[in-house]
Design a protein around this motif. Structure first.
Motif, mmCIF file in Angstrom:
data_model
loop_
_atom_site.group_PDB
_atom_site.id
_atom_site.type_symbol
_atom_site.label_atom_id
_atom_site.label_comp_id
_atom_site.label_asym_id
_atom_site.label_seq_id
_atom_site.Cartn_x
_atom_site.Cartn_y
_atom_site.Cartn_z
ATOM 1 N N GLY A 182 0.787 -1.215 0.000
ATOM 2 C CA GLY A 182 0.000 0.000 0.000
ATOM 3 C C GLY A 182 0.825 1.273 0.000
ATOM 4 N N LEU A 183 2.118 1.138 -0.264
ATOM 5 C CA LEU A 183 2.990 2.314 -0.300
ATOM 6 C C LEU A 183 2.845 3.078 -1.604
ATOM 7 C CD1 LEU A 183 6.205 0.704 1.214
ATOM 8 C CD2 LEU A 183 4.566 2.195 2.366
ATOM 9 N N VAL A 184 2.407 2.381 -2.633
ATOM 10 C CA VAL A 184 2.233 2.968 -3.954
ATOM 11 C C VAL A 184 0.763 2.822 -4.333
ATOM 12 C CG1 VAL A 184 2.878 2.767 -6.389
ATOM 13 C CG2 VAL A 184 4.583 2.346 -4.617
ATOM 14 N N ALA A 185 0.177 3.914 -4.782
ATOM 15 C CA ALA A 185 -1.210 3.857 -5.254
ATOM 16 C C ALA A 185 -1.278 2.937 -6.470
ATOM 17 C CB ALA A 185 -1.687 5.261 -5.618
ATOM 18 N N PRO A 186 -2.432 2.381 -6.734
ATOM 19 C CA PRO A 186 -2.543 1.516 -7.908
ATOM 20 C C PRO A 186 -2.018 2.219 -9.160
ATOM 21 C CG PRO A 186 -4.537 1.405 -6.604
ATOM 22 C CD PRO A 186 -3.690 2.496 -6.007
ATOM 23 N N VAL A 187 -1.181 1.506 -9.883
ATOM 24 C CA VAL A 187 -0.521 2.049 -11.067
ATOM 25 C C VAL A 187 -1.395 1.772 -12.281
ATOM 26 C CG1 VAL A 187 1.547 1.826 -12.508
ATOM 27 C CG2 VAL A 187 1.734 1.721 -10.023
ATOM 28 N N ARG A 190 4.023 3.665 5.293
ATOM 29 C CA ARG A 190 2.642 3.318 4.984
ATOM 30 C C ARG A 190 1.696 4.398 5.511
ATOM 31 N NH1 ARG A 190 2.473 -1.325 7.476
ATOM 32 N NH2 ARG A 190 3.421 -2.448 5.766
ATOM 33 N N ARG A 191 1.969 4.865 6.732
ATOM 34 C CA ARG A 191 1.139 5.920 7.326
ATOM 35 C C ARG A 191 1.206 7.188 6.472
ATOM 36 N NH1 ARG A 191 -3.253 7.603 9.290
ATOM 37 N NH2 ARG A 191 -3.111 9.309 10.761
ATOM 38 N N TYR A 192 2.415 7.540 6.035
ATOM 39 C CA TYR A 192 2.565 8.717 5.180
ATOM 40 C C TYR A 192 1.755 8.554 3.894
ATOM 41 C CZ TYR A 192 4.334 12.193 2.041
ATOM 42 O OH TYR A 192 4.398 13.218 1.134
ATOM 43 N N ALA A 193 1.836 7.396 3.266
ATOM 44 C CA ALA A 193 1.092 7.145 2.021
ATOM 45 C C ALA A 193 -0.406 7.285 2.262
ATOM 46 C CB ALA A 193 1.429 5.761 1.475
ATOM 47 N N GLU A 194 -0.887 6.751 3.384
ATOM 48 C CA GLU A 194 -2.312 6.868 3.710
ATOM 49 C C GLU A 194 -2.709 8.333 3.884
ATOM 50 O OE1 GLU A 194 -2.605 4.599 7.302
ATOM 51 O OE2 GLU A 194 -2.383 2.678 6.277
ATOM 52 N N LEU A 195 -1.880 9.072 4.620
ATOM 53 C CA LEU A 195 -2.174 10.491 4.847
ATOM 54 C C LEU A 195 -2.147 11.274 3.541
ATOM 55 C CD1 LEU A 195 -0.067 11.056 8.089
ATOM 56 C CD2 LEU A 195 -2.584 11.101 7.912
ATOM 57 N N GLU A 208 -5.226 17.353 1.403
ATOM 58 C CA GLU A 208 -4.767 18.586 2.052
ATOM 59 C C GLU A 208 -5.043 18.628 3.552
ATOM 60 O OE1 GLU A 208 -2.477 21.798 1.467
ATOM 61 O OE2 GLU A 208 -2.974 20.276 -0.014
ATOM 62 N N ALA A 209 -6.102 18.008 3.996
ATOM 63 C CA ALA A 209 -6.466 18.053 5.413
ATOM 64 C C ALA A 209 -5.422 17.384 6.311
ATOM 65 C CB ALA A 209 -7.829 17.398 5.621
ATOM 66 N N THR A 210 -4.520 16.606 5.722
ATOM 67 C CA THR A 210 -3.534 15.866 6.522
ATOM 68 C C THR A 210 -2.138 16.486 6.474
ATOM 69 O OG1 THR A 210 -2.934 14.375 4.715
ATOM 70 C CG2 THR A 210 -4.799 13.707 6.116
ATOM 71 N N ARG A 211 -2.026 17.687 5.965
ATOM 72 C CA ARG A 211 -0.709 18.339 5.840
ATOM 73 C C ARG A 211 0.029 18.388 7.179
ATOM 74 N NH1 ARG A 211 0.797 21.780 1.440
ATOM 75 N NH2 ARG A 211 2.009 22.981 2.938
ATOM 76 N N ALA A 212 -0.646 18.788 8.233
ATOM 77 C CA ALA A 212 0.004 18.921 9.542
ATOM 78 C C ALA A 212 0.491 17.565 10.045
ATOM 79 C CB ALA A 212 -0.953 19.562 10.550
ATOM 80 N N ALA A 213 -0.288 16.537 9.849
ATOM 81 C CA ALA A 213 0.109 15.197 10.290
ATOM 82 C C ALA A 213 1.301 14.692 9.487
ATOM 83 C CB ALA A 213 -1.064 14.226 10.168
ATOM 84 N N ARG A 214 1.305 14.976 8.187
ATOM 85 C CA ARG A 214 2.431 14.556 7.352
ATOM 86 C C ARG A 214 3.700 15.304 7.750
ATOM 87 N NH1 ARG A 214 0.320 15.433 1.523
ATOM 88 N NH2 ARG A 214 -1.401 16.484 2.521
ATOM 89 N N ARG A 215 3.564 16.588 8.015
ATOM 90 C CA ARG A 215 4.727 17.362 8.448
ATOM 91 C C ARG A 215 5.271 16.821 9.772
ATOM 92 N NH1 ARG A 215 6.226 23.562 8.494
ATOM 93 N NH2 ARG A 215 7.824 23.449 10.085
#
Length: 125
Positions: A32-37, A72-77, A82-89
């Motif tokens: 799940g690290l890469v979105a479906p290609v 994996r968490r980063y990929a999900e976020l 855009e709503a997850t920018r703070a969590a990704r940072r």
């Protein structure tokens, strides 16, 4: 990495471009690290410039020691937008702190190695 925006690559070409094996690239997809290609008319994977940029980021995160669970968490976020920018940072800031701590450890280790090399070199004269 030069790939035109309208150009696509096979799994082998994409893996070679980013320095992965095709096995690892497929594993990234399964995890799940890469979105479906996208796929061509024969059902074969076709990677875009955007896919390659994502893979380069993943390889750098892995090379710096980011655990797969955090990747994996980063990929999900990222997929949530855009709503997850703070969590990704925050995730990247925590990882940066770990990388900086590891770099400091490595610098200490290098200092010891250099001392030993210098010490043993003195006996050669």
């Amino acid at each position: 990495m030069n790939i035109r925006m309208d150009e696509t690559m096979t799994v082998g070409e994409a893996a070679e471009r980013v320095g992965l094996t095709t096995y690892t690239l497929r594993w990234y997809e399964q995890e799940g690290l890469v979105a479906p290609v996208g796929r061509d008319s024969a059902g074969r994977r076709r990677y875009t410039a955007e896919d390659l940029n994502w893979l380069v980021l993943l390889t750098r995160l892995r090379r710096t020691g980011m655990p797969v669970r955090d990747m994996r968490r980063y990929a999900e976020l990222a997929r949530q937008g855009e709503a997850t920018r703070a969590a990704r940072r925050a995730l990247f800031e925590r990882h940066r702190d770990r990388v900086l701590a590891r770099m400091a450890e490595l610098q200490e280790d290098l200092t010891v190695l250099n001392h030993k090399i210098e010490m043993y070199g003195k006996g050669d004269r």
